[in-house]
Structure formats: C-alpha cells, structure tokens
Design a protein around this motif. Sequence first.
Motif, PDB file in Angstrom:
ATOM      1  N   ARG A  30       0.825  -1.216   0.000  1.00 49.32           N
ATOM      2  CA  ARG A  30       0.000   0.000   0.000  1.00 49.32           C
ATOM      3  C   ARG A  30       0.861   1.269   0.000  1.00 49.32           C
ATOM      4  O   ARG A  30       0.519   2.265  -0.648  1.00 49.32           O
ATOM      5  CB  ARG A  30      -0.939   0.018   1.211  1.00 49.32           C
ATOM      6  N   GLN A  33       2.084   1.694  -3.478  1.00 54.25           N
ATOM      7  CA  GLN A  33       0.945   2.164  -4.266  1.00 54.25           C
ATOM      8  C   GLN A  33       0.778   3.669  -4.108  1.00 54.25           C
ATOM      9  O   GLN A  33       0.600   4.390  -5.100  1.00 54.25           O
ATOM     10  CB  GLN A  33      -0.328   1.447  -3.819  1.00 54.25           C
ATOM     11  N   ASN A  34       0.823   4.149  -2.887  1.00 56.14           N
ATOM     12  CA  ASN A  34       0.654   5.582  -2.625  1.00 56.14           C
ATOM     13  C   ASN A  34       1.797   6.420  -3.189  1.00 56.14           C
ATOM     14  O   ASN A  34       1.571   7.513  -3.707  1.00 56.14           O
ATOM     15  CB  ASN A  34       0.496   5.835  -1.130  1.00 56.14           C
ATOM     16  N   ASN A  37       1.218   6.786  -6.657  1.00 55.12           N
ATOM     17  CA  ASN A  37      -0.103   7.363  -6.896  1.00 55.12           C
ATOM     18  C   ASN A  37      -0.970   6.468  -7.785  1.00 55.12           C
ATOM     19  O   ASN A  37      -1.696   6.956  -8.659  1.00 55.12           O
ATOM     20  CB  ASN A  37       0.021   8.773  -7.492  1.00 55.12           C
ATOM     21  N   PHE A  38      -0.870   5.144  -7.565  1.00 55.68           N
ATOM     22  CA  PHE A  38      -1.710   4.193  -8.285  1.00 55.68           C
ATOM     23  C   PHE A  38      -3.062   4.104  -7.591  1.00 55.68           C
ATOM     24  O   PHE A  38      -3.138   4.211  -6.368  1.00 55.68           O
ATOM     25  CB  PHE A  38      -1.074   2.801  -8.318  1.00 55.68           C
ATOM     26  N   SER A  39      -4.114   3.869  -8.349  1.00 51.81           N
ATOM     27  CA  SER A  39      -5.454   3.781  -7.760  1.00 51.81           C
ATOM     28  C   SER A  39      -5.679   2.465  -7.020  1.00 51.81           C
ATOM     29  O   SER A  39      -6.565   2.385  -6.170  1.00 51.81           O
ATOM     30  CB  SER A  39      -6.523   3.959  -8.839  1.00 51.81           C
ATOM     31  N   SER A  40      -4.889   1.449  -7.338  1.00 53.20           N
ATOM     32  CA  SER A  40      -4.988   0.165  -6.635  1.00 53.20           C
ATOM     33  C   SER A  40      -3.595  -0.450  -6.547  1.00 53.20           C
ATOM     34  O   SER A  40      -2.679  -0.037  -7.262  1.00 53.20           O
ATOM     35  CB  SER A  40      -5.943  -0.783  -7.364  1.00 53.20           C
ATOM     36  N   GLU A  42      -2.718  -3.359  -7.552  1.00 58.86           N
ATOM     37  CA  GLU A  42      -2.580  -4.461  -8.510  1.00 58.86           C
ATOM     38  C   GLU A  42      -1.260  -4.430  -9.288  1.00 58.86           C
ATOM     39  O   GLU A  42      -0.670  -5.481  -9.550  1.00 58.86           O
ATOM     40  CB  GLU A  42      -3.768  -4.498  -9.472  1.00 58.86           C
TER      41      GLU A  42
END
Length: 93
Positions: A30, A33-34, A37-40, A42
């Motif tokens: 996570r 991901q942040n 700046n990915f939305s998920s 995956e």
Amino acid sequence: MCKIYKPVINVAATAARIKAYRIRAGYSVREIQNIFNFSSPEAIYAWEKGKYLPTIDNMIVIASMYGVKVDDFVVTSNVEIECDIESREAESA
C-alpha cells in the motif's frame, strides 16, 4: 557463422527480488501504491508475481527507494544466438 550472447531478463527471479527488497526496505504494498499514486495495488502485486515488470523509470524509482541499484534486482541470463556473417556482409555491400 558467428555466435553472440543476448541477455534475457529472468522475469520470475527479478519479481522475487523486487518483492524481497521491498520487504527488506520495510515498505508495504500500500505504501508503494501511494508513492506511485496508483489507484490500486494491482500493479505492485503484478510486478512481484512476475506478471509483468515495472517500466524502466519505475525501476529506477524503486531501486532508489529500496537503497539498491537496478542491476541488483534485475536477473539476467545469456542466450546464445547464431548469426550468419556472410549474409550480413552481403547486405552491407
């Protein structure tokens, strides 16, 4: 005939190293991901499972975050390829 050696990325081994370096650096999926700046998450899971590899610019960011060089987590092997020198010389003439 000549032989050349073409480097090929071992995707599974590279994916395992990307995950191992993330864990060693203390980042969660996570957090990565942040940072990107990915939305998920995956994409990160796909990188770490070898579904596909990060783009070179993302590899550079990952390496910097994990405190390693890109070469530290990209695993390659050489594949032998035969080339025909005579046909190459004919084409250039």
